[in-house]
Design a protein around this motif. Structure first.
Motif, PDB file in Angstrom:
ATOM      1  N   ARG A   8       0.849  -1.185   0.000  1.00 60.36           N
ATOM      2  CA  ARG A   8       0.000   0.000   0.000  1.00 60.36           C
ATOM      3  C   ARG A   8       0.883   1.232   0.000  1.00 60.36           C
ATOM      4  O   ARG A   8       1.829   1.335   0.775  1.00 60.36           O
ATOM      5  CB  ARG A   8      -0.924   0.064   1.219  1.00 60.36           C
ATOM      6  N   SER A 190      -7.800  -6.443   2.721  1.00 60.63           N
ATOM      7  CA  SER A 190      -7.963  -5.018   2.458  1.00 60.63           C
ATOM      8  C   SER A 190      -9.379  -4.716   1.979  1.00 60.63           C
ATOM      9  O   SER A 190     -10.039  -5.555   1.350  1.00 60.63           O
ATOM     10  CB  SER A 190      -6.958  -4.552   1.400  1.00 60.63           C
ATOM     11  N   ARG A 193      -8.901   0.591   0.936  1.00 64.15           N
ATOM     12  CA  ARG A 193      -8.442   1.824   1.575  1.00 64.15           C
ATOM     13  C   ARG A 193      -7.248   1.554   2.481  1.00 64.15           C
ATOM     14  O   ARG A 193      -6.211   2.180   2.343  1.00 64.15           O
ATOM     15  CB  ARG A 193      -9.580   2.455   2.384  1.00 64.15           C
ATOM     16  N   ASP A 194      -7.399   0.622   3.412  1.00 67.22           N
ATOM     17  CA  ASP A 194      -6.324   0.235   4.324  1.00 67.22           C
ATOM     18  C   ASP A 194      -5.902  -1.196   4.035  1.00 67.22           C
ATOM     19  O   ASP A 194      -6.697  -2.023   3.569  1.00 67.22           O
ATOM     20  CB  ASP A 194      -6.781   0.346   5.776  1.00 67.22           C
ATOM     21  N   TYR A 196      -4.441  -4.550   5.900  1.00 68.48           N
ATOM     22  CA  TYR A 196      -4.322  -5.195   7.200  1.00 68.48           C
ATOM     23  C   TYR A 196      -3.515  -6.485   7.058  1.00 68.48           C
ATOM     24  O   TYR A 196      -3.596  -7.172   6.041  1.00 68.48           O
ATOM     25  CB  TYR A 196      -5.701  -5.569   7.759  1.00 68.48           C
ATOM     26  N   GLY A 246      -2.142   2.482   6.511  1.00 67.65           N
ATOM     27  CA  GLY A 246      -3.168   3.404   6.049  1.00 67.65           C
ATOM     28  C   GLY A 246      -2.582   4.726   5.601  1.00 67.65           C
ATOM     29  O   GLY A 246      -1.361   4.857   5.410  1.00 67.65           O
ATOM     30  N   GLU A 247      -3.428   5.713   5.470  1.00 68.24           N
ATOM     31  CA  GLU A 247      -2.987   7.026   4.991  1.00 68.24           C
ATOM     32  C   GLU A 247      -1.944   7.653   5.901  1.00 68.24           C
ATOM     33  O   GLU A 247      -1.080   8.403   5.439  1.00 68.24           O
ATOM     34  CB  GLU A 247      -4.189   7.965   4.858  1.00 68.24           C
TER      35      GLU A 247
END
Length: 280
Positions: A8, A190, A193-194, A196, A246-247
């Motif tokens: 990601r 996932s 977006r995130d 895991y 994540g972001e």
């Protein structure tokens, strides 16, 4: 045991994990170095996110090293979030429906591990699914069933909580039926977006998981084994740990089912979450 890699961050070509590194996922498909079996030739799959909420997916039963289409696709597709997997079957035939990643709606999932006495647990596990999720089951693996159970237990709203409840259910069911209580689970999943990842085993022998920064800025890669020989770049994720990419970067948390306490090493690593994330 299988091998997998997930990413990601800023968009990368899939080949940056799948084909290009010295110890790429394709290389691991016939020469894994940190698994019980060196060959993972029972199929492969990739899932990637682009302009649509649901992921694209490509799977086949060929060994990853012999599929020229995989190399071509990996060279052309760029994505900010993708999962890739090569399979060494421990249960379920070599067929496309049994190849990871599995997808449902916007969710994707892949797994390395096993459930003890799965054939005796399969029917009561399937009975927990509602009609829609039961109808979504197309393969015969424990991995796909764990994914569907996590969806049943609330993956959409509480991903790590749902996964913990799923594994706890399997452990309780094994105990109730007086079967071998064994869950070995290293997985990535996932929602687009995130990203895991979870490393957990009821016997403290979870399959390996490593993490490292990747990409131009702020990207991270999670893998079954490192993609190159730069040991300083890769951090081993402890057993009993969940990772969220994540972001805002990486979040490392304790993960368990209530059936065992986290090891002192895991507690120490997660208590030093900021330093642990910086090292990654």
């Amino acid at each position: 045991m299988c091998r997998w890699a997930a990413y990601r961050g800023e968009p990368l070509y899939l080949e940056d994990l799948v084909t290009s590194p010295a110890h790429s996922l394709i290389e691991q498909s016939h020469c894994a170095t940190r698994a019980k079996t060196a060959t993972n030739g029972d199929g492969f799959g990739i899932a990637w996110y682009g302009d649509h909420p649901e992921p694209g997916r490509y799977r086949d039963i060929l060994p990853a090293w012999s599929d020229c289409n995989l190399r071509s696709i990996a060279r052309q597709i760029r994505s900010p979030l993708f999962l890739a997997h090569v399979r060494a079957a421990t249960g379920g035939g070599t067929r496309r429906d049994n190849c990871h990643p599995f997808v449902h709606g916007r969710w994707s999932f892949m797994h390395n591990g096993q459930i003890g006495d799965f054939e005796q647990l399969r029917r009561p596990m399937e009975a927990m699914l509602d009609n829609d999720l039961y109808a979504a089951r197309t393969g015969t693996t424990d991995s796909e069933l764990l994914f569907l159970l996590a969806l049943q237990f609330g993956l959409e709203h509480d991903p790590l909580g749902a996964m913990a409840e799923t594994l706890a259910f399997v452990e309780r069911l094994s105990e109730h039926l007086e079967l071998q209580t064994l869950v070995r689970f290293t997985a990535a999943f996932s929602d687009g977006r995130d990203l895991y990842a979870v490393r957990y085993a009821s016997d403290w022998r979870a399959p390996t998981l490593y993490a490292a920064p990747m990409g131009p800025s702020g990207g991270y890669c999670l893998v079954s084994e490192p993609l190159n020989d730069d040991d300083n770049a890769w951090v081993e994720i402890p057993d009993g740990t969940a990772v969220i990419v994540g972001e805002n970067g990486v979040d490392v948390r304790l993960f368990g089912t209530g059936g065992r306490d986290a090891s002192p090493q895991t507690q120490h690593a997660v208590s030093n979450n900021r330093a642990f994330s910086r090292k990654m």
